[in-house]
Motif scaffolding. Sequence first.
Motif, PDB file in Angstrom:
ATOM      1  N   MET A 151       0.827  -1.190   0.000  1.00  0.00           N
ATOM      2  CA  MET A 151       0.000   0.000   0.000  1.00  0.00           C
ATOM      3  C   MET A 151       0.871   1.253   0.000  1.00  0.00           C
ATOM      4  O   MET A 151       1.752   1.402   0.832  1.00  0.00           O
ATOM      5  N   LYS A 152       0.596   2.101  -0.974  1.00  0.00           N
ATOM      6  CA  LYS A 152       1.364   3.344  -1.045  1.00  0.00           C
ATOM      7  C   LYS A 152       0.814   4.360  -0.044  1.00  0.00           C
ATOM      8  O   LYS A 152      -0.393   4.453   0.133  1.00  0.00           O
ATOM      9  N   LEU A 153       1.702   5.129   0.550  1.00  0.00           N
ATOM     10  CA  LEU A 153       1.264   6.202   1.441  1.00  0.00           C
ATOM     11  C   LEU A 153       1.399   7.531   0.712  1.00  0.00           C
ATOM     12  O   LEU A 153       2.168   7.673  -0.242  1.00  0.00           O
ATOM     13  N   PHE A 154       0.648   8.529   1.194  1.00  0.00           N
ATOM     14  CA  PHE A 154       0.799   9.871   0.653  1.00  0.00           C
ATOM     15  C   PHE A 154       2.129  10.465   1.131  1.00  0.00           C
ATOM     16  O   PHE A 154       2.673  10.057   2.163  1.00  0.00           O
ATOM     17  N   GLU A 155       2.589  11.446   0.368  1.00  0.00           N
ATOM     18  CA  GLU A 155       3.864  12.102   0.696  1.00  0.00           C
ATOM     19  C   GLU A 155       3.885  12.602   2.143  1.00  0.00           C
ATOM     20  O   GLU A 155       4.862  12.403   2.871  1.00  0.00           O
ATOM     21  N   TYR A 156       2.787  13.242   2.568  1.00  0.00           N
ATOM     22  CA  TYR A 156       2.810  13.817   3.919  1.00  0.00           C
ATOM     23  C   TYR A 156       2.917  12.727   4.983  1.00  0.00           C
ATOM     24  O   TYR A 156       3.514  12.918   6.040  1.00  0.00           O
ATOM     25  N   GLN A 157       2.350  11.530   4.669  1.00  0.00           N
ATOM     26  CA  GLN A 157       2.462  10.428   5.633  1.00  0.00           C
ATOM     27  C   GLN A 157       3.884   9.881   5.675  1.00  0.00           C
ATOM     28  O   GLN A 157       4.397   9.545   6.743  1.00  0.00           O
ATOM     29  N   ALA A 158       4.498   9.793   4.505  1.00  0.00           N
ATOM     30  CA  ALA A 158       5.893   9.345   4.455  1.00  0.00           C
ATOM     31  C   ALA A 158       6.752  10.300   5.284  1.00  0.00           C
ATOM     32  O   ALA A 158       7.609   9.879   6.058  1.00  0.00           O
ATOM     33  N   PRO A 166     -14.850   3.757  -5.770  1.00  0.00           N
ATOM     34  CA  PRO A 166     -15.562   3.331  -4.556  1.00  0.00           C
ATOM     35  C   PRO A 166     -15.733   1.817  -4.505  1.00  0.00           C
ATOM     36  O   PRO A 166     -15.688   1.221  -3.430  1.00  0.00           O
ATOM     37  N   ILE A 167     -15.907   1.188  -5.672  1.00  0.00           N
ATOM     38  CA  ILE A 167     -16.072  -0.276  -5.697  1.00  0.00           C
ATOM     39  C   ILE A 167     -14.764  -0.941  -5.254  1.00  0.00           C
ATOM     40  O   ILE A 167     -14.769  -1.922  -4.515  1.00  0.00           O
ATOM     41  N   ALA A 168     -13.646  -0.372  -5.709  1.00  0.00           N
ATOM     42  CA  ALA A 168     -12.345  -0.924  -5.314  1.00  0.00           C
ATOM     43  C   ALA A 168     -12.164  -0.845  -3.798  1.00  0.00           C
ATOM     44  O   ALA A 168     -11.611  -1.754  -3.173  1.00  0.00           O
ATOM     45  N   TYR A 169     -12.646   0.228  -3.202  1.00  0.00           N
ATOM     46  CA  TYR A 169     -12.564   0.385  -1.746  1.00  0.00           C
ATOM     47  C   TYR A 169     -13.434  -0.658  -1.046  1.00  0.00           C
ATOM     48  O   TYR A 169     -13.007  -1.289  -0.072  1.00  0.00           O
ATOM     49  N   GLU A 170     -14.658  -0.871  -1.550  1.00  0.00           N
ATOM     50  CA  GLU A 170     -15.542  -1.890  -0.983  1.00  0.00           C
ATOM     51  C   GLU A 170     -14.886  -3.271  -1.058  1.00  0.00           C
ATOM     52  O   GLU A 170     -14.937  -4.042  -0.112  1.00  0.00           O
ATOM     53  N   ALA A 171     -14.284  -3.557  -2.205  1.00  0.00           N
ATOM     54  CA  ALA A 171     -13.624  -4.854  -2.400  1.00  0.00           C
ATOM     55  C   ALA A 171     -12.486  -5.017  -1.390  1.00  0.00           C
ATOM     56  O   ALA A 171     -12.313  -6.077  -0.790  1.00  0.00           O
ATOM     57  N   TYR A 172     -11.719  -3.941  -1.196  1.00  0.00           N
ATOM     58  CA  TYR A 172     -10.611  -3.985  -0.225  1.00  0.00           C
ATOM     59  C   TYR A 172     -11.135  -4.362   1.159  1.00  0.00           C
ATOM     60  O   TYR A 172     -10.564  -5.202   1.852  1.00  0.00           O
ATOM     61  N   LYS A 173     -12.254  -3.736   1.544  1.00  0.00           N
ATOM     62  CA  LYS A 173     -12.798  -4.001   2.879  1.00  0.00           C
ATOM     63  C   LYS A 173     -13.237  -5.457   3.027  1.00  0.00           C
ATOM     64  O   LYS A 173     -13.236  -6.002   4.125  1.00  0.00           O
ATOM     65  N   GLU A 174     -13.608  -6.086   1.904  1.00  0.00           N
ATOM     66  CA  GLU A 174     -13.997  -7.503   1.923  1.00  0.00           C
ATOM     67  C   GLU A 174     -12.783  -8.423   1.848  1.00  0.00           C
ATOM     68  O   GLU A 174     -12.931  -9.645   1.924  1.00  0.00           O
ATOM     69  N   GLY A 175     -11.612  -7.857   1.590  1.00  0.00           N
ATOM     70  CA  GLY A 175     -10.429  -8.692   1.394  1.00  0.00           C
ATOM     71  C   GLY A 175     -10.406  -9.348   0.023  1.00  0.00           C
ATOM     72  O   GLY A 175      -9.761 -10.370  -0.181  1.00  0.00           O
ATOM     73  N   ILE A 176     -11.133  -8.775  -0.933  1.00  0.00           N
ATOM     74  CA  ILE A 176     -11.195  -9.335  -2.288  1.00  0.00           C
ATOM     75  C   ILE A 176     -10.290  -8.539  -3.219  1.00  0.00           C
ATOM     76  O   ILE A 176     -10.490  -7.334  -3.382  1.00  0.00           O
ATOM     77  N   PRO A 177      -9.282  -9.177  -3.841  1.00  0.00           N
ATOM     78  CA  PRO A 177      -8.410  -8.455  -4.781  1.00  0.00           C
ATOM     79  C   PRO A 177      -9.231  -7.907  -5.955  1.00  0.00           C
ATOM     80  O   PRO A 177     -10.029  -8.637  -6.550  1.00  0.00           O
ATOM     81  N   TYR A 178      -9.008  -6.647  -6.274  1.00  0.00           N
ATOM     82  CA  TYR A 178      -9.868  -5.967  -7.244  1.00  0.00           C
ATOM     83  C   TYR A 178      -9.073  -4.873  -7.937  1.00  0.00           C
ATOM     84  O   TYR A 178      -8.297  -4.157  -7.304  1.00  0.00           O
ATOM     85  N   HIS A 199       0.164  -2.787  11.313  1.00  0.00           N
ATOM     86  CA  HIS A 199       0.174  -1.322  11.185  1.00  0.00           C
ATOM     87  C   HIS A 199      -1.224  -0.740  11.043  1.00  0.00           C
ATOM     88  O   HIS A 199      -1.580  -0.181  10.003  1.00  0.00           O
ATOM     89  N   PRO A 200      -2.000  -0.835  12.108  1.00  0.00           N
ATOM     90  CA  PRO A 200      -3.353  -0.260  12.027  1.00  0.00           C
ATOM     91  C   PRO A 200      -3.309   1.242  11.747  1.00  0.00           C
ATOM     92  O   PRO A 200      -4.287   1.804  11.256  1.00  0.00           O
ATOM     93  N   GLU A 201      -2.174   1.893  12.038  1.00  0.00           N
ATOM     94  CA  GLU A 201      -2.069   3.343  11.811  1.00  0.00           C
ATOM     95  C   GLU A 201      -2.135   3.703  10.331  1.00  0.00           C
ATOM     96  O   GLU A 201      -2.352   4.857   9.979  1.00  0.00           O
ATOM     97  N   PHE A 202      -1.922   2.707   9.461  1.00  0.00           N
ATOM     98  CA  PHE A 202      -1.942   3.009   8.025  1.00  0.00           C
ATOM     99  C   PHE A 202      -3.245   2.559   7.352  1.00  0.00           C
ATOM    100  O   PHE A 202      -3.313   2.429   6.148  1.00  0.00           O
ATOM    101  N   GLU A 203      -4.279   2.267   8.125  1.00  0.00           N
ATOM    102  CA  GLU A 203      -5.553   1.809   7.555  1.00  0.00           C
ATOM    103  C   GLU A 203      -5.992   2.756   6.434  1.00  0.00           C
ATOM    104  O   GLU A 203      -6.226   3.942   6.665  1.00  0.00           O
ATOM    105  N   PRO A 204      -6.098   2.258   5.201  1.00  0.00           N
ATOM    106  CA  PRO A 204      -6.406   3.164   4.093  1.00  0.00           C
ATOM    107  C   PRO A 204      -7.886   3.567   4.040  1.00  0.00           C
ATOM    108  O   PRO A 204      -8.755   2.769   4.375  1.00  0.00           O
ATOM    109  N   GLY A 205      -8.127   4.787   3.640  1.00  0.00           N
ATOM    110  CA  GLY A 205      -9.488   5.286   3.440  1.00  0.00           C
ATOM    111  C   GLY A 205      -9.840   5.221   1.962  1.00  0.00           C
ATOM    112  O   GLY A 205      -9.046   4.747   1.150  1.00  0.00           O
ATOM    113  N   PRO A 206     -11.038   5.681   1.599  1.00  0.00           N
ATOM    114  CA  PRO A 206     -11.489   5.586   0.209  1.00  0.00           C
ATOM    115  C   PRO A 206     -10.569   6.284  -0.795  1.00  0.00           C
ATOM    116  O   PRO A 206     -10.488   5.864  -1.945  1.00  0.00           O
ATOM    117  N   ASP A 207      -9.864   7.339  -0.344  1.00  0.00           N
ATOM    118  CA  ASP A 207      -9.037   8.085  -1.305  1.00  0.00           C
ATOM    119  C   ASP A 207      -7.757   7.346  -1.696  1.00  0.00           C
ATOM    120  O   ASP A 207      -6.976   7.841  -2.507  1.00  0.00           O
TER     121      ASP A 207
END
Lengths: 297, 392
Positions: free
Chosen positions: B1-8, B228-240, B215-223
Amino acid sequence: MSVFIDRNTRVLVQGITGSEGSFWTKHMRGIGTQVVAGVTPGKEGQEVEGIPVYHTVRRALREHEADAAMLFVPPRFTLDAVFEALDSGIRKIVTIADGIPLQEAVQIRRAALSSGARVIGGNTSGVITPGKAMMGMFPYWIERVYKPGTIGVMTRSGSLTNEITAMIVRGGFGVSTLVGVGGDAVPGTRFAEMLPDFQADPDTEAVVIIGELGGTMEEEVAEAMEGGVFTKPLVAFLAGRTAPEGKRMGHAGAIVSGGKGTVKSKIAALERAGAYVADRPSRIGELLRTALGRGTV
Amino acid sequence: MKLFEYQAKEQFIKAGIPIPEGQVASTVEEAVQGAERIGSPVVVKAQLLQGGRGKAGLIRKANTLEEVRKAAEGIFQAGKGVRKVLVEQAVPFKRELYLSITLEPANAKALVMASSEGGVEIEQVAAEQPEKILQYTVDLSSGILPFHSRSIAYDLGLEGEGSKRFAAVLEGLWKVFRTCDAELAEINPLFLTDGQALIAGDGKLSIDDNSLFRHPEFEPGPDYFESPIAYEAYKEGIPYLQFDGDISLMCAGAGLTTTVYDLIHYEGGTVANYLEFGGPNYRKGLRAMELCLANNPKVVLIVSFGTIARADVMAQGIVEAIQKLNPSCPIVACIRGTGEEEAQKILKDAGIEPLFDTEEAVRIAVRYTREFSDAPATQPAGDPSPSRGGSL
């Protein structure tokens, strides 16, 4: 003869009491594998399919002799389980775990290289010599996939392996030994490292590799062919010819970035080395016949 | 999972790597306030996960607060889905360097790469001036040793104070790499100032997905996702993966799904999405079908050849999904592997023609996208068995 495993290989199963461990232990025996003992911490004294279970690998090896360890251990405990097997002197290890932390996969491979051991996996179905023995999870009873024969197979994939192997069988061939090196970015054993074993195996006439985009394992196979390490015919199928750059198509290792790891560059390297590359699964049989000089029928 | 610049850069600060004075802003007002505090000139940088921000005009220099306002407005309104900008002090630099740590699978070690040619894509340097890239493999158990830092610093032309500061940056980046379970930690450019200071101009940090449980601190959000479908799939643990074509793939196994993706393109078809419901997900037929149908595809193509993923269970899940979701597009199913005889019976009983050959299934799916572009409500005439959910 065969590669990695045969009827004489004495296998220890770590994680034998779990649902996958016990289910596939039964089938490993079913095909003819010698499973000598199992290990699950806290479960010593139990039996699985009549196989005695011990707390630790060392305790199991005080009572039994083993040549190989089969791990049905969750990914986050795999580093520990591999090191436990290595510590007890076991030099052949297969781990099916899907999701081993990447930096731990690096440490596992480093330990294997340093101790002269071979760790196959993770994220693999394992190794099977059809009709003889297996370490891992293969529905060996499906004859149109796991028919004994003379074609060695190495793969990074699971379902695709069934697809391709069915095409090998449909083409009139069968499988000598199938080694799933696994779909992780850092597999314990790489394609090219298994080639000398297939070269030395009198039961293997030719090898099929099932690769995909990302990484450099297919290029290493081409190097081994050019270097004369492997001189038998080789047919390759590679998934991801049309994959766009920057997208990770499923497997951790499967990504094209910065123009590296493209299927195109892999095909070029393999063809330069004299391999036959199939553009679709249904062409595997025909290419094997050509490679073995048996005409295209 | 890539992080945003500010998180890095948050991780860089923790590891003692100097970064420019900066502030993250979610609105134009916040960006202006940030610039006021930092002092002009500043750089306003879109926080996006894709590369090439500079070329896309999403990194803009601003000399006055008015320019900051304009820059921030322009970036937020660029239609790239930017939710945050990073306002940073513009660092006057003498040189731009490159530094990264990644993994080298064949050697099973970490790979440190450094270059005097920072500020451009490292792939470009590798292609044009490969001799300008310094490489050292580092054992994970020993970590970065002083000789690594020394060797790289001297080769980069850093001496004295610059060399010491480089060692601190490299050790800091190593710490980030290890503690965050990264697959890539990169600073490009790494600014060298007149005063021999080293400052991380950009930060790329990609966390290994298999280590995210630590690393729960890096839990990704929709952005973090392409749709949005890709985000839903992620939450299900389904590669998408999100695409925008006609055929929705609901397949099992990364290699087989990728192969089906190729075969569709050979036949001249296009893919709406790539979804894998094999392995641990093979009981999630209903959820997988919901995600596929959310793309409003012309066809859903199901291909599997499972070992652990039992064909009968998958077939049952698909039949249930069709009954529940009543899709308006054809469903093409080619489900094989463990339990395949039972799977075929289940599909047939539900009125779905079970296919046995992957390439045939692909051809049929691509043909459907051409013949029934208006998503017909029934199985095409002349096809003996209805293979679509709508007819159930």
